[in-house]
Structure formats: C-alpha cells, structure tokens
Write an enzyme that holds these catalytic residues in place. Structure first.
Site, PDB file in Angstrom:
ATOM      1  N   SER A  17     -54.505  29.502   3.925  1.00 33.58           N
ATOM      2  CA  SER A  17     -53.835  29.466   2.538  1.00 33.58           C
ATOM      3  C   SER A  17     -54.089  30.929   2.208  1.00 33.58           C
ATOM      4  CB  SER A  17     -54.294  28.596   1.603  1.00 33.58           C
ATOM      5  OG  SER A  17     -55.702  28.806   1.458  1.00 33.58           O
ATOM      6  N   ASN A  18     -55.284  31.472   2.447  1.00 36.02           N
ATOM      7  CA  ASN A  18     -55.451  32.732   2.160  1.00 36.02           C
ATOM      8  C   ASN A  18     -54.589  33.901   2.699  1.00 36.02           C
ATOM      9  OD1 ASN A  18     -57.786  33.532   0.286  1.00 36.02           O
ATOM     10  ND2 ASN A  18     -58.736  31.923   1.563  1.00 36.02           N
ATOM     11  N   ASN A 111     -63.598  40.317   5.130  1.00 29.51           N
ATOM     12  CA  ASN A 111     -63.474  38.760   5.465  1.00 29.51           C
ATOM     13  C   ASN A 111     -63.760  38.553   3.977  1.00 29.51           C
ATOM     14  OD1 ASN A 111     -64.094  36.458   6.590  1.00 29.51           O
ATOM     15  ND2 ASN A 111     -66.450  36.483   6.066  1.00 29.51           N
ATOM     16  N   HIS A 113     -65.654  35.009   1.819  1.00 26.75           N
ATOM     17  CA  HIS A 113     -66.420  34.158   1.912  1.00 26.75           C
ATOM     18  C   HIS A 113     -66.516  33.357   0.540  1.00 26.75           C
ATOM     19  CE1 HIS A 113     -69.747  31.775   3.523  1.00 26.75           C
ATOM     20  NE2 HIS A 113     -70.258  32.116   2.467  1.00 26.75           N
TER      21      HIS A 113
HETATM   22  C1  GAR Z   1     -61.623  29.762   2.810  1.00 24.57           C
HETATM   23  O1  GAR Z   1     -62.303  28.923   1.694  1.00 24.57           O
HETATM   24  C2  GAR Z   1     -62.352  30.995   3.073  1.00 24.57           C
HETATM   25  O2  GAR Z   1     -63.272  31.651   2.236  1.00 24.57           O
HETATM   26  C3  GAR Z   1     -63.355  30.273   4.149  1.00 24.57           C
HETATM   27  O3  GAR Z   1     -62.770  29.343   4.626  1.00 24.57           O
HETATM   28  C4  GAR Z   1     -61.571  28.927   4.096  1.00 24.57           C
HETATM   29  C5  GAR Z   1     -60.328  28.933   4.932  1.00 24.57           C
HETATM   30  O4  GAR Z   1     -59.101  28.765   3.987  1.00 24.57           O
HETATM   31  N1  GAR Z   1     -64.213  31.191   5.038  1.00 24.57           N
HETATM   32  C6  GAR Z   1     -65.308  30.967   5.284  1.00 24.57           C
HETATM   33  O5  GAR Z   1     -66.185  30.149   5.144  1.00 24.57           O
HETATM   34  C7  GAR Z   1     -65.729  32.067   6.147  1.00 24.57           C
HETATM   35  N2  GAR Z   1     -67.330  32.300   6.234  1.00 24.57           N
HETATM   36  P1  GAR Z   1     -57.771  28.925   4.475  1.00 24.57           P
HETATM   37  O6  GAR Z   1     -57.527  28.693   5.791  1.00 24.57           O
HETATM   38  O7  GAR Z   1     -56.817  28.137   3.580  1.00 24.57           O
HETATM   39  O8  GAR Z   1     -57.653  30.304   4.011  1.00 24.57           O
END
Ligand code: GAR
Length: 222
Positions: A17-18, A111, A113
């Site tokens: 989603s990001n 990145n 987080h």
């Molecule tokens: C997001 O919340 C991101 O911040 C986290 O994984 C999720 C991915 O969601 N990342 C971490 O925890 C990295 N340490 P997405 O696939 O929907 O973007």
C-alpha cells in the site's frame, strides 16, 4: 528546462500500500521522481499486481531461490543498475540487507517504519507500542544504514494511540499517515531539498508551526 526526474525503485514484500501511494503521487506532473521498477522478494507479493496494472516493470526476486544473501543482493543490484535507478524506496520490504549492499546504496536508499524511531525498531511494532502504553506513536522515513531501522531521520508523523487500540486498529491509523508522509519525503529528497550533515538532516524551514499533538486530546480529557 525542467530537471530530470529521479528514477526510483520500490522494494516490497507484500501488500504494497505504501508503494501504491508513492506511485500515485508520482503521477503529478511536478513530482520530482518517477517509479521505474517495483521489486518484491516474494513472487506472490500482492503489490506486484498493482505495479503491473500501472505498466510499471514489476519483478519477483524470490530470495529463497538464492544460495546466499550475497547472491540475492547481487541480483538485486544488477536489476537496479540495469534500470538506471537513482533512489531505492523500501516500502514494507521485510528483508535485512548486508552492510555491503547498504554501502553501495548509501544515501540513495530510504525506508519507512511504523513507529517514531528510534523507539520500537524491528518487528511487532504496534503490539510492543501498545504493551508499553505509549499514547503517541507514528511513522518514520529514514535513510538506510547497516543496523536495522537506523539511519538519518528524514521525516516523521505522530499518531495518537487510543486506550482501546488493538495492533490492527493502531496499524491502520498509522498506515494512513504513512501514505501521506512517504510520498512527501521522497519527493523532497528527490528534489534535493534535504541534505545530511553529520548523520542529521538539514532541511531549513521545514518545521510544522501549527501546533502540538496531545494524546489524550485535551479538549475531551478532564
Ligand atoms: C508498513 O506499515 C511499513 O511501515 C511496514 O510494513 C508495512 C507494509 O505495508 N514496514 C516495516 O515494518 C519495516 N520495518 P504495505 O506493504 O501496505 O506498504
């Protein structure tokens, strides 16, 4: 003459989603970056489908098929180089990278987080935030350094934690903030507006003067 857009690769492991919010923001004519490739270390990552629908080259590089971390990263580096990538945006990319790979992309890899770093690095961020009883959490965009979830902090968003939050409800609230924060920070970095001095960010005039986030909300707390 308009400046060339920075060529961005997005690394994902799942939903993406990001990645989607970064791609959508890149459609603006004045966005200083374009997404040239999306790479997942899991070939079944759902986010790859979205990238393909958007006609962005999307690649599954299954890390389990490589005999070592070095081999996997060697292939990743080859793809990034062949795609003439300027910046790498990790977006839910759940794979640790070797110091050698991180060094190759030093100051060119970001990145996101889902906590206010340096608090709650690593996995199960939301569970641990709730267990610790924090009333404010959030998300952080930072440059990648060899240690996990460390590196100069480029931007953060603060998000209140409700007393009845579960890891799921908190994650959803923070994810909304992630989707706003990451495209803004990537754009500012791609445009060269953020510089790093002694591992700290220099970004004159970027302070939000509008106020303070209170949690609980002082209007409703008595
Ligand atoms: C997001 O919340 C991101 O911040 C986290 O994984 C999720 C991915 O969601 N990342 C971490 O925890 C990295 N340490 P997405 O696939 O929907 O973007």
């Amino acid at each position: 003459m308009t400046a060339l857009k920075k060529r961005v690769a997005i690394l994902i492991s799942g939903r993406g989603s990001n990645m989607r919010s970064l791609v959508e923001a890149s459609r603006a004519a004045n966005c200083p970056y374009e997404v040239v490739v999306v790479i997942a270390n899991r070939p079944d990552a759902a986010g790859l489908l979205f990238a393909k629908e958007q006609n962005i080259p999307a690649l599954g590089l299954d890390h389990t098929r490589y005999e070592s971390r070095d081999h996997f990263e060697g292939q990743l580096h080859t793809v990034l180089t062949a795609s003439k990538v300027d910046l790498v945006a990790c977006a839910g990319f759940m794979r640790l990278m070797t110091p050698e790979f991180v060094q190759k992309w030093r100051d060119r890899m970001l990145n996101i987080h889902p906590s206010l770093l340096p608090a709650f690095k690593g996995l199960h961020t939301h569970e641990r935030s709730i267990a610790a009883g924090v009333r404010i959490s959030g998300c952080t965009v930072h440059l990648v350094r060899p240690a996990m979830d460390e590196g100069p902090i480029l931007g953060q968003a603060a998000v209140p934690v409700a007393v009845d939050d579960t890891a799921e409800t908190l994650a959803a609230r923070i994810l909304e903030a992630e989707h706003k924060l990451y495209p803004r920070i990537l754009a500012a970095y791609a445009a060269g507006r953020i510089s790093i001095v002694d591992e700290r960010v220099s970004w004159p005039g970027s302070v939000n003067q509008s106020g303070t986030l209170f949690s609980p909300d002082l209007g409703s707390a008595s």
